[in-house]
Design a protein around this motif. Structure first.
Motif, PDB file in Angstrom:
ATOM      1  N   PRO A  25       0.824  -1.204   0.000  1.00 53.12           N
ATOM      2  CA  PRO A  25       0.000   0.000   0.000  1.00 53.12           C
ATOM      3  C   PRO A  25       0.863   1.260   0.000  1.00 53.12           C
ATOM      4  O   PRO A  25       1.969   1.256   0.523  1.00 53.12           O
ATOM      5  N   ILE A  26       0.351   2.304  -0.592  1.00 50.28           N
ATOM      6  CA  ILE A  26       1.075   3.574  -0.640  1.00 50.28           C
ATOM      7  C   ILE A  26       1.054   4.193   0.746  1.00 50.28           C
ATOM      8  O   ILE A  26       0.004   4.350   1.354  1.00 50.28           O
ATOM      9  N   GLN A  27       2.231   4.490   1.238  1.00 51.63           N
ATOM     10  CA  GLN A  27       2.376   5.098   2.560  1.00 51.63           C
ATOM     11  C   GLN A  27       2.386   6.614   2.417  1.00 51.63           C
ATOM     12  O   GLN A  27       3.249   7.162   1.762  1.00 51.63           O
ATOM     13  N   GLY A  28       1.420   7.257   3.019  1.00 53.12           N
ATOM     14  CA  GLY A  28       1.372   8.711   2.973  1.00 53.12           C
ATOM     15  C   GLY A  28       0.358   9.225   1.978  1.00 53.12           C
ATOM     16  O   GLY A  28      -0.149   8.496   1.134  1.00 53.12           O
ATOM     17  N   GLU A  29       0.088  10.501   2.095  1.00 51.22           N
ATOM     18  CA  GLU A  29      -0.891  11.159   1.242  1.00 51.22           C
ATOM     19  C   GLU A  29      -0.235  11.708  -0.014  1.00 51.22           C
ATOM     20  O   GLU A  29       0.956  12.007  -0.028  1.00 51.22           O
ATOM     21  N   ILE A  30      -1.062  11.858  -1.031  1.00 54.30           N
ATOM     22  CA  ILE A  30      -0.648  12.547  -2.244  1.00 54.30           C
ATOM     23  C   ILE A  30      -1.490  13.815  -2.326  1.00 54.30           C
ATOM     24  O   ILE A  30      -2.712  13.758  -2.200  1.00 54.30           O
ATOM     25  N   ILE A  31      -0.824  14.936  -2.494  1.00 52.10           N
ATOM     26  CA  ILE A  31      -1.504  16.225  -2.579  1.00 52.10           C
ATOM     27  C   ILE A  31      -1.586  16.648  -4.042  1.00 52.10           C
ATOM     28  O   ILE A  31      -0.575  16.644  -4.759  1.00 52.10           O
ATOM     29  N   VAL A  32      -2.793  16.994  -4.473  1.00 52.58           N
ATOM     30  CA  VAL A  32      -3.036  17.468  -5.835  1.00 52.58           C
ATOM     31  C   VAL A  32      -3.439  18.937  -5.767  1.00 52.58           C
ATOM     32  O   VAL A  32      -4.382  19.288  -5.054  1.00 52.58           O
ATOM     33  N   VAL A  33      -2.704  19.778  -6.521  1.00 55.61           N
ATOM     34  CA  VAL A  33      -3.007  21.200  -6.596  1.00 55.61           C
ATOM     35  C   VAL A  33      -3.315  21.531  -8.052  1.00 55.61           C
ATOM     36  O   VAL A  33      -2.426  21.483  -8.909  1.00 55.61           O
ATOM     37  N   GLU A  34      -4.590  21.809  -8.325  1.00 51.97           N
ATOM     38  CA  GLU A  34      -5.043  22.093  -9.691  1.00 51.97           C
ATOM     39  C   GLU A  34      -6.279  22.968  -9.593  1.00 51.97           C
ATOM     40  O   GLU A  34      -7.211  22.643  -8.847  1.00 51.97           O
ATOM     41  N   ASP A  35      -6.300  24.090 -10.339  1.00 53.07           N
ATOM     42  CA  ASP A  35      -7.439  24.999 -10.252  1.00 53.07           C
ATOM     43  C   ASP A  35      -8.600  24.611 -11.155  1.00 53.07           C
ATOM     44  O   ASP A  35      -9.732  25.011 -10.913  1.00 53.07           O
ATOM     45  N   ASP A  36      -8.369  23.787 -12.170  1.00 53.31           N
ATOM     46  CA  ASP A  36      -9.444  23.320 -13.040  1.00 53.31           C
ATOM     47  C   ASP A  36     -10.156  22.163 -12.334  1.00 53.31           C
ATOM     48  O   ASP A  36      -9.561  21.099 -12.149  1.00 53.31           O
ATOM     49  N   ASP A  62      -3.244  27.196  -0.179  1.00 48.54           N
ATOM     50  CA  ASP A  62      -3.986  26.319   0.726  1.00 48.54           C
ATOM     51  C   ASP A  62      -3.251  24.997   0.949  1.00 48.54           C
ATOM     52  O   ASP A  62      -3.229  24.469   2.053  1.00 48.54           O
ATOM     53  N   ALA A  63      -2.643  24.466  -0.115  1.00 51.94           N
ATOM     54  CA  ALA A  63      -1.897  23.212   0.006  1.00 51.94           C
ATOM     55  C   ALA A  63      -0.701  23.383   0.939  1.00 51.94           C
ATOM     56  O   ALA A  63      -0.419  22.508   1.770  1.00 51.94           O
ATOM     57  N   LEU A  64      -0.008  24.513   0.831  1.00 59.87           N
ATOM     58  CA  LEU A  64       1.145  24.760   1.695  1.00 59.87           C
ATOM     59  C   LEU A  64       0.711  24.898   3.158  1.00 59.87           C
ATOM     60  O   LEU A  64       1.356  24.343   4.051  1.00 59.87           O
ATOM     61  N   THR A  65      -0.385  25.591   3.381  1.00 58.17           N
ATOM     62  CA  THR A  65      -0.913  25.708   4.746  1.00 58.17           C
ATOM     63  C   THR A  65      -1.211  24.330   5.311  1.00 58.17           C
ATOM     64  O   THR A  65      -0.849  24.018   6.453  1.00 58.17           O
ATOM     65  N   TYR A  66      -1.848  23.483   4.518  1.00 54.64           N
ATOM     66  CA  TYR A  66      -2.154  22.124   4.954  1.00 54.64           C
ATOM     67  C   TYR A  66      -0.870  21.354   5.282  1.00 54.64           C
ATOM     68  O   TYR A  66      -0.775  20.698   6.308  1.00 54.64           O
ATOM     69  N   LEU A  67       0.111  21.442   4.393  1.00 52.77           N
ATOM     70  CA  LEU A  67       1.372  20.733   4.613  1.00 52.77           C
ATOM     71  C   LEU A  67       2.079  21.197   5.880  1.00 52.77           C
ATOM     72  O   LEU A  67       2.668  20.386   6.600  1.00 52.77           O
ATOM     73  N   LEU A  68       2.038  22.473   6.143  1.00 52.97           N
ATOM     74  CA  LEU A  68       2.681  22.999   7.347  1.00 52.97           C
ATOM     75  C   LEU A  68       2.037  22.442   8.616  1.00 52.97           C
ATOM     76  O   LEU A  68       2.683  22.326   9.646  1.00 52.97           O
ATOM     77  N   GLU A  69       0.771  22.061   8.505  1.00 52.45           N
ATOM     78  CA  GLU A  69       0.064  21.497   9.655  1.00 52.45           C
ATOM     79  C   GLU A  69       0.181  19.975   9.725  1.00 52.45           C
ATOM     80  O   GLU A  69       0.066  19.409  10.802  1.00 52.45           O
ATOM     81  N   ALA A  70       0.376  19.303   8.570  1.00 54.49           N
ATOM     82  CA  ALA A  70       0.317  17.831   8.557  1.00 54.49           C
ATOM     83  C   ALA A  70       1.319  17.218   7.576  1.00 54.49           C
ATOM     84  O   ALA A  70       0.998  16.290   6.867  1.00 54.49           O
ATOM     85  N   HIS A  71       2.532  17.732   7.539  1.00 56.05           N
ATOM     86  CA  HIS A  71       3.504  17.297   6.527  1.00 56.05           C
ATOM     87  C   HIS A  71       3.993  15.869   6.686  1.00 56.05           C
ATOM     88  O   HIS A  71       4.500  15.279   5.752  1.00 56.05           O
ATOM     89  N   ASP A  72       3.871  15.287   7.852  1.00 53.90           N
ATOM     90  CA  ASP A  72       4.416  13.943   8.070  1.00 53.90           C
ATOM     91  C   ASP A  72       3.721  12.880   7.236  1.00 53.90           C
ATOM     92  O   ASP A  72       4.264  11.807   7.042  1.00 53.90           O
ATOM     93  N   ARG A  99      11.859  22.281   2.282  1.00 56.23           N
ATOM     94  CA  ARG A  99      11.550  21.976   3.687  1.00 56.23           C
ATOM     95  C   ARG A  99      11.472  20.476   3.949  1.00 56.23           C
ATOM     96  O   ARG A  99      11.855  20.013   5.015  1.00 56.23           O
ATOM     97  N   TRP A 100      10.920  19.715   2.987  1.00 52.87           N
ATOM     98  CA  TRP A 100      10.745  18.268   3.132  1.00 52.87           C
ATOM     99  C   TRP A 100      11.307  17.579   1.888  1.00 52.87           C
ATOM    100  O   TRP A 100      10.566  17.186   0.985  1.00 52.87           O
ATOM    101  N   PRO A 101      12.615  17.426   1.795  1.00 53.69           N
ATOM    102  CA  PRO A 101      13.231  16.907   0.566  1.00 53.69           C
ATOM    103  C   PRO A 101      12.797  15.493   0.189  1.00 53.69           C
ATOM    104  O   PRO A 101      12.922  15.102  -0.966  1.00 53.69           O
ATOM    105  N   ILE A 102      12.251  14.745   1.117  1.00 49.35           N
ATOM    106  CA  ILE A 102      11.841  13.374   0.819  1.00 49.35           C
ATOM    107  C   ILE A 102      10.518  13.325   0.046  1.00 49.35           C
ATOM    108  O   ILE A 102      10.188  12.322  -0.569  1.00 49.35           O
TER     109      ILE A 102
END
Length: 158
Positions: A25-36, A62-72, A99-102
């Motif tokens: 299983p994929i470990q961790g979230e994938i964040i998608v940033v798209e305005d369309d 908004d994605a950066l704000t989210y990551l700053l709160e839950a980047h792990d 900030r999170w090179p991995i």
């Protein structure tokens, strides 16, 4: 373009074989940033199909704000370059990688971008990309991440 930036054409040249068995299983979230909204939902559906937890945003701010709160929990960001807000997709990826090179990164754009401006270790998908191109790009990033994690967990050779 730096030697670390890969375009989808170069990925095809490497003949990336997707071995989902080693990635699931994929470990961790994938964040998608798209305005369309249509394209964003398509990307979310594709990534969800491979078993990933996806968080979607229409702005990099908004994605950066989210990551700053839950980047792990994040393993990959997929960002369109031309999104509304203060931060463009390229800048967002640079901030995330700084900030999170991995965290892996895929940049998309319908505009002709200067390949030298694409952040290192980022896969660039020029719109319109195909479903297969997105899947291969995601798999490539996850494989690279899995190999890096395995290297960190492997005992040193004596």
């Amino acid at each position: 373009m730096t030697s670390e930036t890969l375009t989808i054409t170069q990925l095809r040249a490497f003949r990336v074989n997707v071995n989902w068995e080693g990635l699931l299983p994929i470990q961790g979230e994938i964040i998608v940033v798209e305005d369309d909204p249509t394209l964003r939902m398509l990307m979310v559906d594709i990534v969800s199909e491979i078993g990933a937890t996806v968080r979607q945003f229409d702005s990099a701010d908004d994605a950066l704000t989210y990551l700053l709160e839950a980047h792990d929990n994040c393993c990959l960001v997929i960002a369109d370059h031309g999104v509304p807000g203060q931060i463009q997709g390229t800048e967002f990826i640079e901030m995330v990688r700084g900030r999170w090179p991995i965290i892996g990164s895929i940049l998309t754009s319908g505009y002709a971008l200067d390949l030298a401006s694409i952040p290192p270790l980022t896969i660039y998908l020029h719109k319109p990309w195909s479903l297969d191109e997105l899947v291969v790009a995601v798999a490539s990033i996850l494989q690279r991440s899995e190999e890096h994690t395995s290297e960190l967990q492997s005992p040193p050779l004596s």
